[in-house]
Design a protein around this motif. Structure first.
Motif, PDB file in Angstrom:
ATOM      1  N   LEU A   7      -7.090   7.101  -6.384  1.00 45.21           N
ATOM      2  CA  LEU A   7      -6.682   5.733  -6.074  1.00 45.21           C
ATOM      3  C   LEU A   7      -7.770   4.751  -6.490  1.00 45.21           C
ATOM      4  O   LEU A   7      -8.958   4.949  -6.168  1.00 45.21           O
ATOM      5  N   LEU A  66      -6.442   3.218   3.778  1.00 44.41           N
ATOM      6  CA  LEU A  66      -5.638   4.086   2.921  1.00 44.41           C
ATOM      7  C   LEU A  66      -5.889   5.552   3.233  1.00 44.41           C
ATOM      8  O   LEU A  66      -4.956   6.360   3.280  1.00 44.41           O
ATOM      9  N   CYS A  77     -13.223   3.276  -1.014  1.00 41.62           N
ATOM     10  CA  CYS A  77     -12.257   3.333   0.100  1.00 41.62           C
ATOM     11  C   CYS A  77     -12.368   2.167   1.059  1.00 41.62           C
ATOM     12  O   CYS A  77     -11.456   1.925   1.853  1.00 41.62           O
ATOM     13  N   GLY A 122     -12.275   9.623   1.113  1.00 49.82           N
ATOM     14  CA  GLY A 122     -12.710   8.342   0.597  1.00 49.82           C
ATOM     15  C   GLY A 122     -14.165   8.391   0.185  1.00 49.82           C
ATOM     16  O   GLY A 122     -14.963   9.118   0.785  1.00 49.82           O
ATOM     17  N   CYS A 170       1.607   9.438  -4.230  1.00 48.76           N
ATOM     18  CA  CYS A 170       0.476  10.356  -4.351  1.00 48.76           C
ATOM     19  C   CYS A 170       0.943  11.809  -4.388  1.00 48.76           C
ATOM     20  O   CYS A 170       1.914  12.188  -3.738  1.00 48.76           O
ATOM     21  N   ASP A 183      -9.799   8.554  -2.720  1.00 50.13           N
ATOM     22  CA  ASP A 183      -9.731   7.094  -2.695  1.00 50.13           C
ATOM     23  C   ASP A 183     -11.097   6.556  -3.110  1.00 50.13           C
ATOM     24  O   ASP A 183     -12.070   6.642  -2.353  1.00 50.13           O
ATOM     25  N   ASP A 240       0.835  -1.203   0.000  1.00 45.17           N
ATOM     26  CA  ASP A 240       0.000   0.000   0.000  1.00 45.17           C
ATOM     27  C   ASP A 240       0.868   1.251   0.000  1.00 45.17           C
ATOM     28  O   ASP A 240       0.634   2.203  -0.754  1.00 45.17           O
TER      29      ASP A 240
END
Length: 284
Positions: free
Chosen positions: A148, A98, A93, A111, A84, A90, A77
């Motif tokens: 992400l 994360l 998420c 997220g 980034c 994200d 991860d």
């Protein structure tokens, strides 16, 4: 495991947003079917363990790594998170590891997930999260530094080209998409259900089987690195990097240089290049 998430629930779950991002379409999302909002997934996040699978109609099972998702961010991860740039969105998420790690690293991170359990767990870790699909109106559209799509989320919607197009609308100029790919050369579209491993084949029943609306299949995709790069090139994305860590494979892509949708292109240059304001997303 489909459940209907009315717009009123989305509004209640999302804390008030700054006026700086109102032009980005942060109003309530339209009602939709949220396949990841039903019990097998919520139960797995609550307990922090599986088994949990994506199951095709022919009985084929794809294991989902719930234990890893519910743990702290690992070295694989971190290999992605350390790449980034700027504010990070994200997508999918999950339980929030994360987002929490990005926040601890000093990033502004948000997220999004269609599961209420995932959003609640992310907020419980101190991360900012909204109950939204990537295809809903989102804060800061056209101004995110990094998106992400890890833990298989490149498969969201079952249409990689559509997901890449949506990602391009969300990113700022020169923005970065970091995606985790399948560790094999595969490019397939499937319809799957969430399964806790106790159900039988289609048509069978068992005490652990998921019934009713929750059993509705949803589209998914499995994409290896070669296939993702093909789709990305066709959409104008530039490859920034490829790497592997702990048996997982990743790709980072630079946003295509192209005209945005009418809504996004109407923004001023100053607004388009400003960063999303997400501190007010935190639960009060």
């Amino acid at each position: 495991m489909s459940t209907t998430v009315p717009s009123s629930e989305l509004t209640a779950s999302a804390p008030a947003e700054s006026a700086d991002i109102t032009e980005a379409g942060t109003g309530p999302a339209a009602p939709r079917t949220a396949s990841w909002g039903a019990d097998p997934y919520a139960n797995a996040l609550r307990t922090g363990r599986g088994p949990l699978f994506l199951r095709r109609s022919d009985g084929w099972l794809l294991p989902l790594d719930v234990e890893r998702w519910c743990s702290d961010a690992g070295s694989a991860d971190l290999s992605a998170l350390h790449r980034c740039e700027g504010p990070v969105l994200d997508i999918g998420c999950g339980p929030g590891r994360l987002v929490a790690e990005l926040t601890s690293l000093g990033h502004r991170a948000l997220g999004i997930d269609v599961s209420e359990a995932a959003v609640a767990r992310t907020r419980g870790l101190g991360g900012a999260a909204l109950l939204r699909s990537v295809f809903d109106p989102l804060p800061g559209e056209g101004r995110w530094g990094t998106l992400l799509l890890l833990d298989g989320n490149i498969g969201i919607g079952g249409d990689p080209a559509a997901l890449l197009a949506r990602a391009a609308d969300l990113l700022g100029v020169g923005g970065l998409l970091i995606a985790e790919t399948a560790p094999v050369d595969v490019d397939e579209r499937v319809r799957v259900r969430l399964d806790d491993g106790r159900g039988g084949l289609p048509g069978e029943s068992s005490p652990g089987a998921v019934c009713g609306a929750a059993a509705e299949p949803f589209p998914w995709a499995r994409i290896g690195t070669p296939a993702l790069l093909r789709h990305a090139r066709a959409c104008g994305w530039r490859t920034a990097d490829q790497w592997g860590a702990e048996g997982r494979t990743f790709v980072s892509l630079r946003r295509p240089v192209r005209e945005r949708s009418a809504r996004t292109s109407s923004q001023s240059a100053e607004s388009a290049n400003s960063t999303p304001v997400i501190s007010s997303q935190l639960p009060k």
